[in-house]
Design an enzyme around this catalytic site. Structure first.
Site, PDB file in Angstrom:
ATOM      1  N   ASP A  34       0.801  -1.257  -0.066  1.00 28.97           N
ATOM      2  CA  ASP A  34      -0.173   0.100  -0.068  1.00 28.97           C
ATOM      3  C   ASP A  34       0.861   1.077   0.048  1.00 28.97           C
ATOM      4  O   ASP A  34       1.985   1.171   0.525  1.00 28.97           O
ATOM      5  CB  ASP A  34      -0.812  -0.004   1.237  1.00 28.97           C
ATOM      6  CG  ASP A  34      -2.148   0.860   1.142  1.00 28.97           C
ATOM      7  OD1 ASP A  34      -2.119   1.955   0.866  1.00 28.97           O
ATOM      8  OD2 ASP A  34      -3.182   0.199   1.023  1.00 28.97           O
ATOM      9  N   VAL A  60       1.856   0.849  -6.441  1.00 31.49           N
ATOM     10  CA  VAL A  60       1.921  -0.446  -7.220  1.00 31.49           C
ATOM     11  C   VAL A  60       1.888   0.337  -8.612  1.00 31.49           C
ATOM     12  O   VAL A  60       2.073  -0.712  -9.713  1.00 31.49           O
ATOM     13  CB  VAL A  60       0.712  -1.246  -6.845  1.00 31.49           C
ATOM     14  CG1 VAL A  60      -0.656  -0.749  -7.206  1.00 31.49           C
ATOM     15  CG2 VAL A  60       0.846  -2.573  -7.517  1.00 31.49           C
ATOM     16  N   TYR A 148     -12.333   6.905 -12.577  1.00 37.01           N
ATOM     17  CA  TYR A 148     -12.270   5.648 -11.791  1.00 37.01           C
ATOM     18  C   TYR A 148     -13.147   4.709 -12.787  1.00 37.01           C
ATOM     19  O   TYR A 148     -12.620   3.509 -13.013  1.00 37.01           O
ATOM     20  CB  TYR A 148     -13.338   6.037 -10.697  1.00 37.01           C
ATOM     21  CG  TYR A 148     -13.418   4.680  -9.953  1.00 37.01           C
ATOM     22  CD1 TYR A 148     -12.262   4.415  -9.096  1.00 37.01           C
ATOM     23  CD2 TYR A 148     -14.808   3.960  -9.713  1.00 37.01           C
ATOM     24  CE1 TYR A 148     -12.457   3.115  -8.197  1.00 37.01           C
ATOM     25  CE2 TYR A 148     -14.617   2.957  -8.684  1.00 37.01           C
ATOM     26  CZ  TYR A 148     -13.621   2.505  -8.198  1.00 37.01           C
ATOM     27  OH  TYR A 148     -13.720   1.290  -7.122  1.00 37.01           O
ATOM     28  N   ARG A 189     -18.283   9.034   1.440  1.00 40.08           N
ATOM     29  CA  ARG A 189     -19.464   8.001   0.940  1.00 40.08           C
ATOM     30  C   ARG A 189     -20.424   8.183   2.052  1.00 40.08           C
ATOM     31  O   ARG A 189     -20.556   8.534   2.983  1.00 40.08           O
ATOM     32  CB  ARG A 189     -18.869   6.589   0.850  1.00 40.08           C
ATOM     33  CG  ARG A 189     -18.070   6.411  -0.408  1.00 40.08           C
ATOM     34  CD  ARG A 189     -18.005   5.098  -0.322  1.00 40.08           C
ATOM     35  NE  ARG A 189     -16.720   4.460   0.149  1.00 40.08           N
ATOM     36  CZ  ARG A 189     -15.776   3.573  -0.582  1.00 40.08           C
ATOM     37  NH1 ARG A 189     -16.134   2.994  -1.460  1.00 40.08           N
ATOM     38  NH2 ARG A 189     -14.676   3.190  -0.118  1.00 40.08           N
TER      39      ARG A 189
HETATM   40  N1  UDP Z   1     -24.767  10.691  -1.303  1.00 39.38           N
HETATM   41  C1  UDP Z   1     -25.569  11.586  -0.292  1.00 39.38           C
HETATM   42  N2  UDP Z   1     -25.062  12.129   0.655  1.00 39.38           N
HETATM   43  C2  UDP Z   1     -23.778  12.007   1.156  1.00 39.38           C
HETATM   44  C3  UDP Z   1     -22.699  11.368   0.285  1.00 39.38           C
HETATM   45  C4  UDP Z   1     -23.452  10.617  -0.636  1.00 39.38           C
HETATM   46  O1  UDP Z   1     -26.740  11.620  -0.511  1.00 39.38           O
HETATM   47  O2  UDP Z   1     -23.176  12.558   1.913  1.00 39.38           O
HETATM   48  C5  UDP Z   1     -25.288  10.059  -2.102  1.00 39.38           C
HETATM   49  C6  UDP Z   1     -24.537   9.988  -3.556  1.00 39.38           C
HETATM   50  O3  UDP Z   1     -25.195  11.087  -4.135  1.00 39.38           O
HETATM   51  C7  UDP Z   1     -25.080   8.641  -4.315  1.00 39.38           C
HETATM   52  C8  UDP Z   1     -25.357   8.010  -2.957  1.00 39.38           C
HETATM   53  O4  UDP Z   1     -25.365   8.677  -1.769  1.00 39.38           O
HETATM   54  O5  UDP Z   1     -25.983   8.881  -4.634  1.00 39.38           O
HETATM   55  C9  UDP Z   1     -24.068   6.951  -2.667  1.00 39.38           C
HETATM   56  O6  UDP Z   1     -22.985   7.545  -2.698  1.00 39.38           O
HETATM   57  P1  UDP Z   1     -21.418   7.197  -2.342  1.00 39.38           P
HETATM   58  O7  UDP Z   1     -20.603   8.373  -2.356  1.00 39.38           O
HETATM   59  O8  UDP Z   1     -21.774   6.361  -0.988  1.00 39.38           O
HETATM   60  O9  UDP Z   1     -21.111   5.789  -3.285  1.00 39.38           O
HETATM   61  P2  UDP Z   1     -21.312   5.616  -4.873  1.00 39.38           P
HETATM   62  O10 UDP Z   1     -22.494   4.588  -4.914  1.00 39.38           O
HETATM   63  O11 UDP Z   1     -22.070   7.079  -5.696  1.00 39.38           O
HETATM   64  O12 UDP Z   1     -20.275   5.409  -5.603  1.00 39.38           O
END
Ligand code: UDP
Length: 314
Positions: A34, A60, A148, A189
């Site tokens: 890592d 990596v 990504y 997230r």
């Molecule tokens: N989201 C949200 N509030 C937050 C963070 C994320 O409403 O503080 C929403 C985001 O717009 C998405 C969903 O939650 O629709 C999941 O987002 P995350 O970033 O967890 O992962 P993703 O599935 O989008 O990669």
């Protein structure tokens, strides 16, 4: 006889560290590699000093070397949350492309079997619901998530090329939203954001109108699926995820209820290209791996909440 060796890139990350635990438990010698860009030594501290474990601080995306025999490589290094890959777009693309190339080269040299961490993001903002492995996706290559999504799509293509051209043993797991202890509190997230907001008595920030859906998998279920896939003889991509779908609004209410918080849900702008719905079709995993999730969301949320309570409230 010496133990079989496994290299786990991203070994100090959320998923990587849980994989380290699993492979140690299964009797392997584990090398966690890592660069600690988004990983955290705290995730593997309990393994330090174990004679069957070593940590290599290495990026990596640069040349990778491991001495002696190698049985498996699991390539899990990458920024993986939307705010991380927006902050680190070039590193994200490098680790998905050059990092994968380096690992594949090493696997070929050692005769190792290699499993790559792909993602539900290869389906983009999907027009097919639920998503099965046959679906090719709906990705905007030049949007903010493109760094990504396209890195992961390239990673799949490269891995398949090594499989067909060099006969390398490869496995591709498409990981859907996963949660559990060791997620970073500030990774942006929805789950760590909502839990930390609720525990601090702040309002929960739902993006858009909160009607978008996700399906959340508990980390132990994911690790079991990955372990089974690695040991199987199936080289095509396989979805691993919990098909229990929920809107972000419902999820916010669930977190408020579980934490006993007085917080409310407030609304902020929806990030560009945010997928409107996501739910895995897991028929294939069920058929070829005899895998299905064992933990409901609420069962998984218990240990996760305990972990975050310690982090937030000390
Ligand atoms: N989201 C949200 N509030 C937050 C963070 C994320 O409403 O503080 C929403 C985001 O717009 C998405 C969903 O939650 O629709 C999941 O987002 P995350 O970033 O967890 O992962 P993703 O599935 O989008 O990669």
């Amino acid at each position: 006889m010496s133990k079989e060796k496994v290299l786990i890139t991203g070994g100090a990350g959320f998923l990587g560290s849980h994989l380290c635990d699993r492979f140690i438990k299964e009797g392997y010698y584990v090398i966690a590699m890592d660069n600690l860009l988004t990983g955290d030594i705290a995730n593997i501290e309990h393994l330090m000093g174990n004679k069957d474990f070593e940590f290599q601080h290495h990026d990596v995306s640069k040349y990778v070397h491991v001495s002696g025999d190698l049985k498996y490589i699991l390539h899990f290094a990458s920024p993986a949350s939307p705010i991380d890959y927006l902050k680190m777009p070039i590193q994200t693309m490098k680790v998905g492309s050059l990092g994968t190339l380096n690992c594949l080269g090493l696997a070929k040299d050692k005769g190792a079997r290699m499993l790559i961490a792909s993602t539900s993001e290869v389906y983009g903002d999907p027009l097919v619901h639920p998503q099965n492995e046959e679906y090719w996706g709906n990705v905007n290559p030049v949007g903010p998530r493109g760094v990504y999504d396209e890195a992961k799509r390239f990673q799949e293509a490269l891995t398949m090329a090594y499989h067909t051209f060099h006969g390398l043993e490869t496995r591709i797991v498409r990981i859907f939203n996963t949660f559990g202890p060791r997620m970073r509190l500030d990774d942006g997230r929805v789950l760590p954001a909502f839990i930390s907001q609720a525990l601090r008595g702040e309002n929960l920030t739902a993006f858009g109108d909160g009607s978008q859906t996700r399906s959340f998998t508990y980390v132990d279920d994911l690790v079991e699926g990955i372990y089974r896939l690695l040991k199987s003889d199936y080289a095509q991509p396989v979805n691993i995820g919990n098909p229990e779908e929920i809107t972000i609004n419902e999820f916010g209410e669930e977190i408020i209820r579980l934490t006993g918080s007085k917080s409310k849900i407030i609304y902020q702008d929806l990030p560009k290209d945010d997928p409107k719905q996501r739910k895995p079709d897991i028929s294939l995993a069920s058929k070829v791996l005899d895998w299905r999730p064992k933990f409901t969301r609420s069962e998984g949320l218990k240990p996760t909440l305990e972990y975050f309570q310690k982090k937030v409230l000390g």
